[in-house]
Design a protein around this motif. Sequence first.
Motif, PDB file in Angstrom:
ATOM      1  N   GLU A 166       0.828  -1.310  -0.092  1.00 61.74           N
ATOM      2  CA  GLU A 166       0.052   0.030   0.140  1.00 61.74           C
ATOM      3  C   GLU A 166       0.856   1.148   0.115  1.00 61.74           C
ATOM      4  O   GLU A 166       0.504   2.427  -0.259  1.00 61.74           O
ATOM      5  CB  GLU A 166      -0.885   0.093   1.303  1.00 61.74           C
ATOM      6  CG  GLU A 166      -0.324   0.145   2.483  1.00 61.74           C
ATOM      7  CD  GLU A 166      -0.897   0.167   3.933  1.00 61.74           C
ATOM      8  OE1 GLU A 166      -1.677   1.140   4.372  1.00 61.74           O
ATOM      9  OE2 GLU A 166      -1.241  -1.276   4.239  1.00 61.74           O
ATOM     10  N   TYR A 167       2.133   0.970   0.458  1.00 65.64           N
ATOM     11  CA  TYR A 167       2.827   2.336   0.398  1.00 65.64           C
ATOM     12  C   TYR A 167       3.596   2.773  -0.826  1.00 65.64           C
ATOM     13  O   TYR A 167       4.191   3.725  -1.167  1.00 65.64           O
ATOM     14  CB  TYR A 167       4.068   1.966   1.427  1.00 65.64           C
ATOM     15  CG  TYR A 167       3.550   1.915   2.909  1.00 65.64           C
ATOM     16  CD1 TYR A 167       3.457   3.227   3.601  1.00 65.64           C
ATOM     17  CD2 TYR A 167       3.397   0.854   3.407  1.00 65.64           C
ATOM     18  CE1 TYR A 167       3.084   3.265   4.884  1.00 65.64           C
ATOM     19  CE2 TYR A 167       2.824   0.858   4.718  1.00 65.64           C
ATOM     20  CZ  TYR A 167       2.687   1.975   5.536  1.00 65.64           C
ATOM     21  OH  TYR A 167       2.059   1.895   6.897  1.00 65.64           O
ATOM     22  N   GLY A 168       3.450   1.774  -1.730  1.00 67.62           N
ATOM     23  CA  GLY A 168       3.857   2.065  -3.175  1.00 67.62           C
ATOM     24  C   GLY A 168       5.628   2.355  -3.121  1.00 67.62           C
ATOM     25  O   GLY A 168       6.240   1.824  -2.571  1.00 67.62           O
ATOM     26  N   TYR A 169       5.733   3.685  -3.597  1.00 67.60           N
ATOM     27  CA  TYR A 169       7.146   4.179  -3.579  1.00 67.60           C
ATOM     28  C   TYR A 169       7.379   5.199  -2.530  1.00 67.60           C
ATOM     29  O   TYR A 169       8.423   5.678  -2.179  1.00 67.60           O
ATOM     30  CB  TYR A 169       7.664   4.935  -4.975  1.00 67.60           C
ATOM     31  CG  TYR A 169       7.611   3.951  -6.039  1.00 67.60           C
ATOM     32  CD1 TYR A 169       8.480   3.384  -6.329  1.00 67.60           C
ATOM     33  CD2 TYR A 169       6.430   4.043  -7.042  1.00 67.60           C
ATOM     34  CE1 TYR A 169       8.719   2.345  -7.442  1.00 67.60           C
ATOM     35  CE2 TYR A 169       6.422   3.285  -8.137  1.00 67.60           C
ATOM     36  CZ  TYR A 169       7.520   2.454  -8.183  1.00 67.60           C
ATOM     37  OH  TYR A 169       7.665   1.511  -9.379  1.00 67.60           O
ATOM     38  N   HIS A 170       6.350   5.183  -1.499  1.00 67.18           N
ATOM     39  CA  HIS A 170       6.495   6.033  -0.294  1.00 67.18           C
ATOM     40  C   HIS A 170       7.186   5.161   0.697  1.00 67.18           C
ATOM     41  O   HIS A 170       6.811   4.179   0.800  1.00 67.18           O
ATOM     42  CB  HIS A 170       5.315   6.411   0.052  1.00 67.18           C
ATOM     43  CG  HIS A 170       4.480   7.546  -1.132  1.00 67.18           C
ATOM     44  ND1 HIS A 170       5.003   8.671  -1.305  1.00 67.18           N
ATOM     45  CD2 HIS A 170       3.544   7.056  -1.800  1.00 67.18           C
ATOM     46  CE1 HIS A 170       4.267   8.952  -2.471  1.00 67.18           C
ATOM     47  NE2 HIS A 170       3.361   8.177  -2.739  1.00 67.18           N
ATOM     48  N   ASN A 171       7.695   5.955   1.782  1.00 69.31           N
ATOM     49  CA  ASN A 171       8.532   5.299   2.778  1.00 69.31           C
ATOM     50  C   ASN A 171       7.420   4.880   3.863  1.00 69.31           C
ATOM     51  O   ASN A 171       6.417   5.307   4.094  1.00 69.31           O
ATOM     52  CB  ASN A 171       9.177   6.184   3.680  1.00 69.31           C
ATOM     53  CG  ASN A 171      10.467   6.508   2.893  1.00 69.31           C
ATOM     54  OD1 ASN A 171      10.950   5.981   2.010  1.00 69.31           O
ATOM     55  ND2 ASN A 171      11.302   7.311   3.353  1.00 69.31           N
ATOM     56  N   VAL A 172       7.779   3.451   4.455  1.00 67.51           N
ATOM     57  CA  VAL A 172       6.987   2.812   5.633  1.00 67.51           C
ATOM     58  C   VAL A 172       7.448   3.715   6.627  1.00 67.51           C
ATOM     59  O   VAL A 172       8.661   3.821   6.750  1.00 67.51           O
ATOM     60  CB  VAL A 172       7.194   1.367   5.511  1.00 67.51           C
ATOM     61  CG1 VAL A 172       6.598   0.690   6.452  1.00 67.51           C
ATOM     62  CG2 VAL A 172       6.677   0.717   3.965  1.00 67.51           C
ATOM     63  N   PRO A 173       6.685   4.062   7.611  1.00 73.59           N
ATOM     64  CA  PRO A 173       6.813   4.746   8.865  1.00 73.59           C
ATOM     65  C   PRO A 173       7.857   3.704   9.631  1.00 73.59           C
ATOM     66  O   PRO A 173       7.651   2.797   9.587  1.00 73.59           O
ATOM     67  CB  PRO A 173       5.747   4.963   9.461  1.00 73.59           C
ATOM     68  CG  PRO A 173       4.517   4.840   8.530  1.00 73.59           C
ATOM     69  CD  PRO A 173       5.093   3.695   7.640  1.00 73.59           C
TER      70      PRO A 173
END
Length: 152
Positions: free
Chosen positions: A70-77
């Motif tokens: 679900e995060y795609g290319y975004h960072n996982v917290p």
Amino acid sequence: MEAVDVAKWFLSKESMSPKKIQKLVYYAYSWYLTLMNETVEGINNRLFDEKIKAWVHGPVIYSIYNEYREYGYHNVPKQDTDENLYTEDMLDVFQQVWDVYGDYSANELESITHQEEPWREARGELKPLDNGYDSIKDETIFSYYLEQMEDE
């Protein structure tokens, strides 16, 4: 041990993309496999049982892909993890992997894995953008990283 538990250890260090998580867990698996087994014929000690696939962007563990897709290319917290889940040997390997690869970007790690025999062998004759679902062989991982360690 589950692959996602290994991912959570790395995420306890910093927020990062799913692709970077994949590569760090791959290296943790590879180093653990190489350091905790005596011979290629006697591979019994694995960090986790899940197979690692040779996808377009490098080694992928499906459960990690599924967990963080679900995060795609975004960072996982960044996440907390319970250090008691891990053995001393696991923590030692994780820290070594972090020390060597932690400062690389996801794209740099992808490039490194693409130059290494385990991923290349599993990809076979596939073109760069072809989907591939073959597993990276433990025997190839063991032999390749053992040779790398002996060369240092």
